[in-house]
Design a protein around this motif. Structure first.
Motif, PDB file in Angstrom:
ATOM      1  N   GLY A   1      29.205   8.701  64.850  1.00 57.36           N
ATOM      2  CA  GLY A   1      28.935   9.761  65.809  1.00 57.36           C
ATOM      3  C   GLY A   1      29.194   9.421  67.250  1.00 57.36           C
ATOM      4  O   GLY A   1      28.962  10.249  68.124  1.00 57.36           O
TER       5      GLY A   1
ATOM      6  N   GLY B   1      29.313  17.382  66.531  1.00 55.29           N
ATOM      7  CA  GLY B   1      28.545  17.359  65.295  1.00 55.29           C
ATOM      8  C   GLY B   1      27.390  16.375  65.328  1.00 55.29           C
ATOM      9  O   GLY B   1      26.687  16.243  64.328  1.00 55.29           O
TER      10      GLY B   1
ATOM     11  N   LYS C   1      23.027  13.088  63.140  1.00 50.58           N
ATOM     12  CA  LYS C   1      24.028  14.055  62.697  1.00 50.58           C
ATOM     13  C   LYS C   1      23.387  15.425  62.574  1.00 50.58           C
ATOM     14  O   LYS C   1      22.299  15.570  62.016  1.00 50.58           O
ATOM     15  CB  LYS C   1      24.615  13.637  61.354  1.00 50.58           C
ATOM     16  N   CYS C   2      24.053  16.435  63.099  1.00 49.01           N
ATOM     17  CA  CYS C   2      23.512  17.793  63.073  1.00 49.01           C
ATOM     18  C   CYS C   2      23.771  18.424  61.712  1.00 49.01           C
ATOM     19  O   CYS C   2      24.829  18.221  61.105  1.00 49.01           O
ATOM     20  CB  CYS C   2      24.161  18.641  64.164  1.00 49.01           C
TER      21      CYS C   2
ATOM     22  N   GLU D   1      27.074  21.204  62.177  1.00 53.03           N
ATOM     23  CA  GLU D   1      27.894  20.400  63.072  1.00 53.03           C
ATOM     24  C   GLU D   1      28.573  21.230  64.148  1.00 53.03           C
ATOM     25  O   GLU D   1      28.825  20.751  65.250  1.00 53.03           O
ATOM     26  CB  GLU D   1      28.947  19.638  62.267  1.00 53.03           C
TER      27      GLU D   1
ATOM     28  N   LYS E   1      31.610  10.829  58.560  1.00 52.61           N
ATOM     29  CA  LYS E   1      31.660  12.274  58.422  1.00 52.61           C
ATOM     30  C   LYS E   1      32.280  12.590  57.075  1.00 52.61           C
ATOM     31  O   LYS E   1      32.588  11.684  56.297  1.00 52.61           O
ATOM     32  CB  LYS E   1      32.469  12.906  59.550  1.00 52.61           C
TER      33      LYS E   1
END
Length: 1007
Positions: free
Chosen positions: A509, A527, A540-541, A544, A930
């Motif tokens: 990230g 994201g 981490k969202c 994203e 990711k």
């Protein structure tokens, strides 16, 4: 007597040739006596011959030779020019080169004879040509090798006649090497003759010109070697030769005869009319520079020493000027005075010696011809010749009138042309001297920048200090700034500076590919999110697209809060995205709730109404079995992404989002935030209370209001609704417990709803409420179903094992008939039909299996959320549940029909493979940070598993449907008495055979 006559004819010619500096005496081409209007054609060497041949009288042919030679090899008697025209070499004016016609030494070059009858008058003009290579040796009376001119007017300008050779062996013959003139008027302007040769026995020859008859007008011509007697340059047999020159009236000069060189011994043959001598009896020329003469003087007088004369034609001593100060003239007849050398000067006027030039004092300079010396200013010094001042080099200085520059002391420096020194950076003023400034240390007489990883904050010549003494882990400093403090200390790439230490960048990230990053300058990839620019915890969202990354962890418009999971005012959360309430969010929310409730009610009613009908065959239970199996499968599948925190590929991920509708989580899919402020606590209360009130109401209404059949329909609908809602209710209850702790003072928030602070008392109360609801819904409802079933155990299983024993001993019977008989007995009990939703799909002896299925679904949809999301324990438990379920179905085969067992087994295999695919996808995500392209194959396989499993299930359902049709046809043929006889025979068989053999046969029939 002939010699004086020859002198009279040729001395003017020699006089003309011996003064090349005289002004032009001959007219230009435009002043020619042959004036006419010409048309002009420009040609190259390859086309000049044909162009001249085709040219009309009066035309001008411009020959652009460009260095090429026209080889005259097509006719022995010469290239014939036979009409008035002009052949001009354009190269002569452009480059100074002539255009060459070369006969190659074996023939005559040109034959000029005007035979034109067009009436056009004028001469034949040759301009800028070079005639060479003429060669002819015959026994004829006349031999010509260069140019033959007959009966023509010819003007030749700036031409060259060279290297032509003609001879004759005729005893009285004549020969011409350059030009032979017969009955022609020839004008030669600046024509040069060289290396020509002519021989004849009677010595009637001219190596350059043989004039038989006609007039030759020569102006400024040149003859190589002068007018020698042998061989003769010019032989005039009957022609007239005119030599012209002039001088300005009034010039002071000398008689012409005194200026010309003496003629070589020998005679010059002139036959015929004597050539005229068209000039004055004397020739005058001005006195040269540096001299003068008075009127009627026979010679010029040189200017005395100390004087000079720059102009010719001085008429008196006044023309000789005094040398000025700084100049001298040591010889007579000086044109210009000599200047005193650089570095000297003189104030004497009309100096006649160089001794008057005195050397300049040190620190002074002078240029050539100076009357005084000039002092050098500060910052300069005289050069070696003392002709000027040179600026001092950088690092040196000088004062006024200095003869040299001095070097600056140690620690000081100067710019170029400096008059003083200063502390040169990185030296700075310190206690009256110079010392190394911050960021530098003293090294061998100079200040050096602190090495990488070191800094110095004070003035002085001491050593630099290490960065890691102040910033743990720092071994580098910024290159773009001086290392003057610990703030100059940085971390290597892959690390980030956090206050007083270097930390490893988060594994995913972030963009940490450069050195010198701080927590504030560390950029986040889209994201990802963190609580503040000073946070090292990068998260981490879940959505994203809502997190834009960068240094400040900004959210897209409409999003806010932790991980950008909350919506700003005017926006409402729907399916994980914030939608604008102004874009139709309110009507969508209201009508969405109404539509959901209507659809749910209709589905429950239709399902319940169908389920109260009497079973006509075993396959009639397939519809309920298939429905339960499929519903459980899609509900578990829809929650995998959020439960396991894994980002599936684009295809399978889209499929799971579509299947999420089967969990009836209309609160998440509809923008209810535009209508009411509903957080997770409100959802928990709504789901649990509504379903509890609904269940209690159904029981009360069934018991006291409805008829027996209607009550059965109502309870069946209630069981159906509970089956749909229980996974979602369980997830809502379990989601009340996991909280996410953020770094710093950001706080702790509920994982499922970041609007809820886990540290407040209100959430503590809701946790207690959720804990109690676990015993009501995820645990209590299946147990209550088990309690209801167990009370009717003997009616639910009217001795299936005993009936199978009896049927297995009959040759014309089977386990299928035994199962059919058992289910027939079960269907005869009216007081258990309100529980049909729970037991109908299963064999009587597996009346409890529905409870097991419910617990499996609750654990895989909600129970896993209590474990670490995405952790190994979570995957291990999930795979264990799937494996146990698969084993149970494969061994027990609890469903009534073979098709239902197969479909359930297929669904279990599908869940097992999907769990494995989710685990592989999660591993790839953790490796790459990711969703990885490596997971593309896994994504395709997961879709294939779902499509393949669905295809198999449909095929089995179709096949079972055909069996159902055949079974019903058979039931119509079989009399009812047969079934009674079969039951009586079964009772006898069970008494004859031992129980062990009957069990063995039963197991074989199962296999």
């Amino acid at each position: 007597m002939l010699y004086p006559f020859l002198l009279l004819v040729f001395l003017p010619l020699r006089a003309t040739l011996s003064h090349p500096l005289d002004p032009p005496l001959l007219p230009s081409r435009n002043q020619s006596q042959f004036d006419r209007t010409l048309s002009t054609v420009a040609v190259s060497t390859s086309a000049v011959r044909s162009t001249v041949s085709a040219a009309a009288a009066g035309d001008t042919v411009l020959w652009e030779a460009a260095g090429e030679v026209l080889l005259q090899n097509w006719v022995a008697d010469g290239w014939w020019l036979k009409r008035p025209l002009s052949l001009e070499c354009s190269d002569k004016e452009a480059t100074g080169e002539r255009c060459t016609v070369d006969a190659g030494g074996s023939r005559m070059v040109l034959w000029i004879e005007n035979t034109d009858t067009s009436g056009v008058t004028g001469p034949i003009e040759l301009i800028g040509l070079r005639i060479t290579g003429g060669g002819y040796s015959t026994s004829a009376t006349t031999t010509v090798c260069g140019i033959l001119i007959l009966n023509s007017d010819v003007v030749m300008t700036d031409c060259e006649i060279t290297s032509n050779s003609g001879s004759t062996t005729h005893p009285g013959g004549s020969a011409a090497g350059g030009i032979y003139i017969e009955a022609s008027n020839v004008e030669l302007n600046r024509v040069s003759f060289s290396d020509n040769l002519a021989t004849s026995p009677a010595e009637f020859h001219g190596r350059d010109i043989f004039g038989n008859t006609g007039v030759v007008d020569m102006r400024g011509c040149f003859f190589e070697g002068g007018l020698e007697s042998q061989p003769t340059n010019i032989f005039l047999a009957g022609a007239q030769a005119t030599f012209k020159s002039s001088c300005e009236a009034g010039d002071v000069g000398v008689p012409l005869s005194l200026e010309l060189p003496t003629l070589n011994s020998g005679t010059l043959n002139i036959v015929g009319t004597v050539a005229s001598y068209a000039q004055d009896s004397s020739s005058c020329e001005p006195c040269n520079h540096g001299s003068y003469s008075s009127q009627f003087a026979q010679h010029c007088t040189l200017c005395p020493t100390g004087k000079f004369n720059e102009l010719p034609g001085g008429k008196s001593i006044a023309a000789c000027l005094n040398c000025t100060a700084g100049y001298f003239s040591a010889t007579s007849g000086t044109v210009t005075c000599d200047g005193c050398p650089a570095g000297t000067s003189s104030t004497v006027i009309a100096a006649s010696t160089s001794f008057v030039c005195a050397t300049c004092s040190p620190g002074f300079f002078s240029q050539l011809g100076s009357s005084t010396c000039t002092s050098c200013t500060a910052g300069t010094y005289p050069n070696f010749e003392k002709s000027g001042c040179t600026p001092c080099e950088a690092g040196k200085y000088s004062g006024d009138e200095s003869s040299s520059c001095s070097t600056c002391p140690t620690g000081k420096s100067s710019d170029a042309a400096a008059s003083s020194c200063f502390c040169a950076p990185p030296f700075v003023e310190s206690d009256g001297g110079c010392a190394c400034g911050p960021g530098y240390y003293f090294d061998g007489g100079a200040c050096s920048r602190c090495d990488n990883g070191l800094f110095k904050s004070v003035v002085g010549n001491g050593a630099c200090v290490r960065c890691d003494l102040f910033v743990a882990g720092s071994t580098a400093t910024r290159e773009e700034v001086l290392p003057t403090s610990e703030e100059s200390c940085i971390c290597w790439f892959g690390e980030v500076l956090a206050t007083d230490r270097c930390l490893d960048c988060p594994p995913e990230g972030t963009e940490c590919a450069e050195t010198g990053l701080t927590l504030e300058s560390m950029k986040l990839q889209p994201g990802f999110w963190r609580t503040s620019p000073s946070s090292i915890d990068v998260l981490k969202c879940s959505n994203e697209a809502a997190c834009t990354g960068n240094e400040n962890s900004t959210c897209l418009p409409g999003y806010r809060g932790p991980l950008c999971e909350l919506c700003e005012d005017g926006f409402a959360l729907s399916a994980g995205a914030c939608l604008s309430c102004e874009d139709g969010g309110v009507p969508t929310a209201i009508w969405g709730v109404v539509a959901t409730l209507i659809i749910l009610a209709l589905a429950a009613w239709c399902f319940a109404r169908r389920r109260v009908e009497q079973l006509k065959s075993l396959a009639d239970g397939n519809g309920l079995s298939f429905t339960k199996t499929g519903l459980s499968y899609v509900q578990i599948l829809a929650t995998l992404s959020s439960t396991l925190l894994v980002e599936f590929g684009p295809y399978f991920g889209s499929l799971t989002k579509i299947l999420a509708a089967f969990n009836l989580d209309f609160v998440s899919f509809l923008p209810l935030g535009c209508v009411t402020n509903m957080d997770h606590h409100s959802r928990l209360l709504m789901y649990t209370l509504i379903v509890a009130v609904f269940d209690v109401s159904c029981v009360v209404i069934r018991q006291y209001v409805l008829s027996r059949k209607a009550g059965q329909m109502l309870l069946t609908a209630a069981f159906f609704v509970n089956s749909l809602l229980l996974p979602q209710i369980s997830m809502t209850i379990f989601d009340t417990f996991p909280c996410q702790e953020f770094d710093g003072d950001y706080g702790s928030f509920l994982v499922i709803d970041k609007t809820i602070d886990c540290t407040i008392a209100a959430h503590g109360k809701m946790r207690a409420y959720a804990l109690s609801m676990i015993f009501v819904f995820p645990v209590g409802m299946p147990l209550f179903s088990l309690f209801l079933l167990r009370r009717k155990k003997h009616k639910l299983d009217p001795g299936q094992a005993e009936i199978e024993k009896k049927h297995l001993m009959r040759r014309d019977s089977s386990r299928h008939n035994a199962l059919k008989e058992t289910i027939g007995l079960r269907e005869e009990n009216e007081d258990i039909k309100h529980l049909r939703f729970l037991y109908e799909s299963y064999e009587p002896k597996y009346w409890w299996y529905e409870v097991l299925e419910v617990y499996r679904k609750i654990i895989l949809t909600g129970g896993l959320r209590l474990l670490e999301r995405g952790g190994g324990t979570q995957y291990g438990v999930a795979l264990l549940i799937c494996a146990l379920s698969l084993r149970t179905i494969a061994v027990k085969k609890p469903y009534v029909t073979h098709a239902a067992n197969r479909v359930s087994e297929i669904a279990s295999w599908g869940l097992m493979l999907t769990m494995i695919g989710a685990m592989v996808t999660a591993w790839n995500e953790r490796a790459d940070g990711k969703y990885s392209e490596k997971s593309g194959f896994t994504d395709a396989l997961l879709v294939f598993v779902q499509v393949g499993g669905l295809s198999l299930a449909v095929a089995i359902a179709v096949y079972e449907r055909s069996v159902l049709v055949q079974e019903r046809a058979l039931d119509k043929v079989l009399p009812a008495e047969v079934l009674v006889q079969e039951r009586a025979l079964d009772k006898v068989v069970t008494k004859v055979l031992p129980a062990e053999e009957i069990e063995m046969v039963r197991n074989d029939s199962k296999t």
